[in-house]
Write a protein that holds these residues in place. Structure first.
Motif, PDB file in Angstrom:
ATOM      1  N   TYR A  88      17.493 -37.850 -33.388  1.00  0.00           N
ATOM      2  CA  TYR A  88      16.236 -38.366 -32.851  1.00  0.00           C
ATOM      3  C   TYR A  88      16.483 -39.698 -32.146  1.00  0.00           C
ATOM      4  O   TYR A  88      17.206 -40.544 -32.646  1.00  0.00           O
ATOM      5  N   VAL A  89      15.846 -39.885 -30.996  1.00  0.00           N
ATOM      6  CA  VAL A  89      15.865 -41.146 -30.267  1.00  0.00           C
ATOM      7  C   VAL A  89      14.447 -41.705 -30.313  1.00  0.00           C
ATOM      8  O   VAL A  89      13.484 -40.977 -30.078  1.00  0.00           O
ATOM      9  N   THR A  90      14.322 -43.009 -30.618  1.00  0.00           N
ATOM     10  CA  THR A  90      13.007 -43.616 -30.788  1.00  0.00           C
ATOM     11  C   THR A  90      12.869 -44.854 -29.910  1.00  0.00           C
ATOM     12  O   THR A  90      13.424 -45.907 -30.237  1.00  0.00           O
ATOM     13  N   PRO A  91      12.139 -44.755 -28.780  1.00  0.00           N
ATOM     14  CA  PRO A  91      11.821 -45.972 -28.029  1.00  0.00           C
ATOM     15  C   PRO A  91      10.819 -46.804 -28.844  1.00  0.00           C
ATOM     16  O   PRO A  91       9.874 -46.255 -29.419  1.00  0.00           O
ATOM     17  N   LEU A  92      11.029 -48.113 -28.905  1.00  0.00           N
ATOM     18  CA  LEU A  92      10.219 -48.989 -29.744  1.00  0.00           C
ATOM     19  C   LEU A  92       9.617 -50.139 -28.953  1.00  0.00           C
ATOM     20  O   LEU A  92      10.255 -50.669 -28.044  1.00  0.00           O
ATOM     21  N   ILE A  93       8.419 -50.538 -29.343  1.00  0.00           N
ATOM     22  CA  ILE A  93       7.830 -51.786 -28.888  1.00  0.00           C
ATOM     23  C   ILE A  93       7.270 -52.479 -30.111  1.00  0.00           C
ATOM     24  O   ILE A  93       6.986 -51.832 -31.127  1.00  0.00           O
ATOM     25  N   GLY A 144      19.954 -44.150 -39.695  1.00  0.00           N
ATOM     26  CA  GLY A 144      19.756 -44.567 -38.318  1.00  0.00           C
ATOM     27  C   GLY A 144      20.128 -46.006 -38.061  1.00  0.00           C
ATOM     28  O   GLY A 144      20.538 -46.743 -38.959  1.00  0.00           O
ATOM     29  N   ALA A 145      19.974 -46.388 -36.798  1.00  0.00           N
ATOM     30  CA  ALA A 145      20.213 -47.760 -36.358  1.00  0.00           C
ATOM     31  C   ALA A 145      19.167 -48.118 -35.318  1.00  0.00           C
ATOM     32  O   ALA A 145      18.742 -47.266 -34.533  1.00  0.00           O
ATOM     33  N   VAL A 146      18.748 -49.372 -35.336  1.00  0.00           N
ATOM     34  CA  VAL A 146      17.763 -49.876 -34.381  1.00  0.00           C
ATOM     35  C   VAL A 146      18.357 -51.104 -33.706  1.00  0.00           C
ATOM     36  O   VAL A 146      18.887 -51.985 -34.373  1.00  0.00           O
ATOM     37  N   ALA A 147      18.266 -51.143 -32.387  1.00  0.00           N
ATOM     38  CA  ALA A 147      18.672 -52.313 -31.613  1.00  0.00           C
ATOM     39  C   ALA A 147      17.490 -52.718 -30.751  1.00  0.00           C
ATOM     40  O   ALA A 147      16.981 -51.916 -29.970  1.00  0.00           O
ATOM     41  N   LEU A 199      18.109 -44.901 -33.025  1.00  0.00           N
ATOM     42  CA  LEU A 199      18.829 -43.636 -33.035  1.00  0.00           C
ATOM     43  C   LEU A 199      18.947 -43.217 -34.490  1.00  0.00           C
ATOM     44  O   LEU A 199      19.404 -43.987 -35.326  1.00  0.00           O
ATOM     45  N   MET A 200      18.497 -42.004 -34.806  1.00  0.00           N
ATOM     46  CA  MET A 200      18.469 -41.548 -36.190  1.00  0.00           C
ATOM     47  C   MET A 200      19.001 -40.122 -36.249  1.00  0.00           C
ATOM     48  O   MET A 200      18.736 -39.326 -35.352  1.00  0.00           O
ATOM     49  N   PHE A 201      19.769 -39.839 -37.291  1.00  0.00           N
ATOM     50  CA  PHE A 201      20.213 -38.464 -37.482  1.00  0.00           C
ATOM     51  C   PHE A 201      20.021 -38.060 -38.934  1.00  0.00           C
ATOM     52  O   PHE A 201      19.936 -38.894 -39.830  1.00  0.00           O
ATOM     53  N   ARG A 202      19.951 -36.745 -39.137  1.00  0.00           N
ATOM     54  CA  ARG A 202      19.721 -36.158 -40.462  1.00  0.00           C
ATOM     55  C   ARG A 202      20.941 -35.340 -40.862  1.00  0.00           C
ATOM     56  O   ARG A 202      21.065 -34.181 -40.504  1.00  0.00           O
ATOM     57  N   TYR A 222       7.807 -43.632 -31.114  1.00  0.00           N
ATOM     58  CA  TYR A 222       7.693 -42.191 -31.347  1.00  0.00           C
ATOM     59  C   TYR A 222       9.089 -41.596 -31.341  1.00  0.00           C
ATOM     60  O   TYR A 222       9.864 -41.815 -30.400  1.00  0.00           O
ATOM     61  N   GLN A 223       9.413 -40.835 -32.378  1.00  0.00           N
ATOM     62  CA  GLN A 223      10.733 -40.224 -32.497  1.00  0.00           C
ATOM     63  C   GLN A 223      10.791 -38.977 -31.625  1.00  0.00           C
ATOM     64  O   GLN A 223      10.041 -38.026 -31.835  1.00  0.00           O
ATOM     65  N   ILE A 224      11.688 -38.997 -30.661  1.00  0.00           N
ATOM     66  CA  ILE A 224      11.877 -37.857 -29.762  1.00  0.00           C
ATOM     67  C   ILE A 224      13.037 -37.036 -30.302  1.00  0.00           C
ATOM     68  O   ILE A 224      14.175 -37.507 -30.344  1.00  0.00           O
ATOM     69  N   PRO A 225      12.766 -35.793 -30.729  1.00  0.00           N
ATOM     70  CA  PRO A 225      13.850 -34.969 -31.290  1.00  0.00           C
ATOM     71  C   PRO A 225      14.734 -34.396 -30.184  1.00  0.00           C
ATOM     72  O   PRO A 225      14.310 -33.548 -29.412  1.00  0.00           O
TER      73      PRO A 225
END
Length: 190
Positions: A111-116, A170-173, A159-162, A102-105
Motif C-alpha cells: 500500500y502507498v499512502t499520500p499524506l497531509i 510500514g514507513a512514513v517520510a 509505504l506499508m506492506f502486509r 488514503y491507503q492506495i492498494p
C-alpha cells in the motif's frame, strides 16, 4: 541522490510487477488496523538535507479504516522525566506530527499512502531543579518552559506492506517526520 531515487523506483516497479496480484484493487481496503509509530519527529527538510537541531525520537499511534489512514507521533522534552535534580537548565524541544491520508492498494500486500497534516515544534528550557510529581507514573518531572513555537503544513508519503494477514509493517517520510510503523489488522467479513 536523484540516481538512487530512480534506481529505487525502478527496482520497486520490477518487484511489484513480478507479483501475481491485481493492481489497484480497492477491495483490499476492507480492513481496519491499529498500531504504533517509532522514529524521528521534528526535523525540517532543507535543500542540504534535514536540520538535525530540531530532531528527536518520538512515539505515537496509527489507525486505518477502509483505507482512511490517521496517525500521530510526539516527541517530549529529553530531560523532562530525568530523575536527577540539578541546577542546570537544559535546552530542549518538543515536536509532533498529525497526518491523514488514503491507503492506495498497489497489490493485496503493498500500500502507498499520500499524506497531509500538521506539524508543531517548540524550543525551550527544562529546569533541572524544578520538581513535580506524577502519581500515575510514580515519578518526578521537571518543568519545561516553552520559548518558541513553530507550526507547519506537513506532507509526505507512507509505504506499508502486509507480510502476513494480520500484520502490517510500514514507513512514513514527511517534511517533518521520518518513522516506522507496525500495526495489527483485521479484514471485514465479505
Amino acid at each position: 541522490m536523484r540516481k538512487k531515487a530512480v534506481l529505487l523506483a525502478a527496482m520497486l516497479a520490477l518487484f511489484v510487477g513480478s507479483a501475481n496480484a491485481q493492481w489497484f484493487d480497492f477491495s483490499n481496503n476492507r480492513r481496519a488496523s491499529i498500531g504504533v509509530n517509532l522514529g524521528v519527529v521534528g526535523y525540517n527538510l532543507t535543500s542540504q538535507g534535514y536540520a538535525e537541531n530540531l530532531s528527536g525520537f518520538g512515539t505515537g499511534i496509527n489507525l486505518s479504516l477502509s483505507g482512511l489512514y490517521l496517525d500521530f507521533i510526539y516527541q517530549s522534552p529529553q530531560h523532562r522525566w530525568d530523575r536527577h535534580v540539578t541546577q542546570a537548565e537544559y535546552n530542549d524541544h518538543t515536536a509532533l506530527a498529525i497526518n491523514v491520508g488514503y491507503q492506495i492498494p498497489v497489490t493485496s500486500w503493498l500500500y502507498v499512502t499520500p499524506l497531509i497534516g500538521y506539524s508543531n515544534e517548540t524550543t525551550g528550557k527544562t529546569i533541572g531543579n524544578s520538581i513535580g510529581i506524577d502519581v500515575e507514573r510514580r515519578s518526578i518531572y521537571h518543568e519545561y518552559k516553552r520559548l518558541t513555537m513553530e507550526n507547519h503544513f506537513n506532507y509526505g508519503v507512507g509505504l506499508m506492506f502486509r507480510p502476513i494477514e494480520m500484520l502490517e509493517i510500514g514507513a512514513v517520510a514527511s517534511s517533518h517526520a521520518l518513522y516506522g510503523t507496525i500495526s495489527f489488522s483485521s479484514n471485514f467479513k465479505k
